[in-house]
Design a protein around this motif. Structure first.
Motif, short mmCIF file in Angstrom:
data_model
loop_
_atom_site.label_atom_id
_atom_site.label_comp_id
_atom_site.label_asym_id
_atom_site.label_seq_id
_atom_site.Cartn_x
_atom_site.Cartn_y
_atom_site.Cartn_z
N GLU A 234 0.80 -1.23 0.00
CA GLU A 234 0.00 0.00 0.00
C GLU A 234 0.84 1.28 0.00
OE1 GLU A 234 1.01 -0.20 4.35
OE2 GLU A 234 1.01 -1.49 2.60
N VAL A 235 2.15 1.14 0.15
CA VAL A 235 3.02 2.31 0.28
C VAL A 235 3.04 3.11 -1.02
CG1 VAL A 235 5.42 3.05 0.49
CG2 VAL A 235 4.48 1.39 2.09
N ASN A 236 2.80 4.42 -0.89
CA ASN A 236 2.95 5.35 -2.01
C ASN A 236 3.90 6.46 -1.58
OD1 ASN A 236 1.38 6.91 -0.29
ND2 ASN A 236 -0.49 6.72 -1.52
N GLU A 237 4.11 7.43 -2.44
CA GLU A 237 5.09 8.47 -2.13
C GLU A 237 4.73 9.24 -0.87
OE1 GLU A 237 7.18 12.46 -4.11
OE2 GLU A 237 5.98 11.10 -5.36
N GLU A 238 3.47 9.60 -0.72
CA GLU A 238 3.05 10.36 0.46
C GLU A 238 3.34 9.59 1.75
OE1 GLU A 238 -0.99 12.42 2.35
OE2 GLU A 238 -1.10 11.26 0.49
N LEU A 239 3.02 8.31 1.75
CA LEU A 239 3.21 7.50 2.96
C LEU A 239 4.69 7.32 3.26
CD1 LEU A 239 2.01 5.89 5.24
CD2 LEU A 239 1.70 3.95 3.69
N ILE A 240 5.48 7.03 2.25
CA ILE A 240 6.90 6.78 2.53
C ILE A 240 7.59 8.07 2.98
CG2 ILE A 240 8.11 7.17 0.31
CD1 ILE A 240 9.22 4.24 0.82
N ARG A 241 7.18 9.21 2.45
CA ARG A 241 7.78 10.47 2.91
C ARG A 241 7.39 10.75 4.37
NH1 ARG A 241 10.51 13.16 -0.87
NH2 ARG A 241 9.98 12.91 -3.08
N SER A 242 6.20 10.36 4.76
CA SER A 242 5.81 10.54 6.17
C SER A 242 6.64 9.65 7.08
CB SER A 242 4.32 10.26 6.34
OG SER A 242 4.03 8.87 6.26
N TRP A 243 6.95 8.44 6.62
CA TRP A 243 7.82 7.55 7.40
C TRP A 243 9.22 8.13 7.52
CZ3 TRP A 243 6.44 2.07 5.05
CH2 TRP A 243 5.17 1.71 5.50
N VAL A 244 9.73 8.65 6.43
CA VAL A 244 11.07 9.24 6.46
C VAL A 244 11.10 10.45 7.39
CG1 VAL A 244 12.80 10.46 5.09
CG2 VAL A 244 11.72 8.39 4.18
N ALA A 245 10.04 11.26 7.36
CA ALA A 245 9.99 12.43 8.24
C ALA A 245 9.98 12.04 9.70
CB ALA A 245 8.74 13.26 7.92
N GLU A 246 9.36 10.91 10.02
CA GLU A 246 9.23 10.50 11.42
C GLU A 246 10.35 9.58 11.87
OE1 GLU A 246 5.87 8.02 13.81
OE2 GLU A 246 5.28 9.95 12.96
N GLN A 247 10.85 8.73 10.97
CA GLN A 247 11.83 7.72 11.35
C GLN A 247 13.14 7.86 10.57
OE1 GLN A 247 11.45 5.37 13.74
NE2 GLN A 247 9.43 6.18 14.26
N GLY A 248 13.36 9.03 9.99
CA GLY A 248 14.54 9.21 9.15
C GLY A 248 15.86 8.94 9.86
#
Length: 237
Positions: free
Chosen positions: A178-192
């Motif tokens: 289900e991962v798309n660009e919006e979701l993966i960027r949110s993960w990077v912002a939180e868990q980068g």
């Protein structure tokens, strides 16, 4: 068809799932985190169940009591012959609901990862939508063991149990289609910071490799959902 989506963790949003469901004219209701205290019998108004991911463990019911209700709802849908789809933690919750202990891995499986279908996966009506070898995002610390009667559909080199089917109406995948660009960027912002320390190439290649790879994974997932939805609609009449 009306689908109940259980989202145990606000960080694991439905992502591309909603786009794929809407393309199939499927309606849905999302229950987020503590709203998942819904009683299993209250879920009877829905014809299918999708359970998303989360950072907690599938057996962490003491800290997250709503996980118990989700697992009870999984069993209830199974007994009623209704379609169920579990993604990452959702797959582990299905395994836990049917008596399988969830194990902590030596290290996480993380990043765009090559996944290979088993012989059964090549013959499966949903996994037929995928090539024999495909890639999706992986992001998990735990792994499930197969419930009794489950059929293994896919594996990776590091984590052999990647997907299974039970009773023709339950599907579970360890990866994150289900991962798309919006979701993966949110993960990077939180868990980068964690990603940078664990797998620095992921952050380094985010724009040049990871984001572009999601174009392909999105197409594969939409086809998976289209096929799953077709089977689900037949199952519920």
């Amino acid at each position: 068809m009306n689908v109940l989506i259980a989202q145990p963790d606000h960080r694991s949003a439905p992502g591309e799932l909603l786009v794929a469901l809407e393309a199939e004219a499927i309606t849905y209701r999302i229950l987020l985190e503590k709203e998942n205290f819904v009683l299993p019998e209250e879920a009877d108004a829905f014809e299918a169940l999708i359970v998303l991911g989360g950072v907690m463990g599938a057996d962490d019911d003491a800290d997250h009591p709503y996980l118990t209700n989700i697992k009870q709802t999984i069993v209830r849908f199974s007994e009623q012959g209704k379609p169920v789809l579990g993604i990452c933690l959702g797959a582990q919750l299905i395994a836990s609901a049917f008596g399988r202990k969830i194990e902590v891995m030596d290290e996480p499986e993380f990043g765009i990862t090559e996944i290979t279908k088993t012989k059964a996966g090549k013959e499966d009506p949903v996994f037929n939508a995928l090539p024999d070898t495909f890639a999706f995002m992986e992001y998990h610390n735990d792994r499930f063991n197969l419930p009794d009667g489950a059929t293994l559909l896919a594996s990776t080199a590091y984590c052999s149990n990647q997907a299974f089917r039970m009773n023709d109406n339950i599907y579970a995948v360890q990866f994150h289609p289900e991962v798309n660009e919006e979701l993966i960027r949110s993960w990077v912002a939180e868990q980068g910071d964690w990603m940078e320390s664990f797998q620095p190439d992921f952050i380094r290649n985010l724009e040049t490799e990871i984001i572009p790879a999601l174009i392909g994974t999105t197409k594969l997932f939409r086809e998976m959902v289209r096929t799953w939805a077709g089977l689900a609609k037949k199952a519920v009449g």
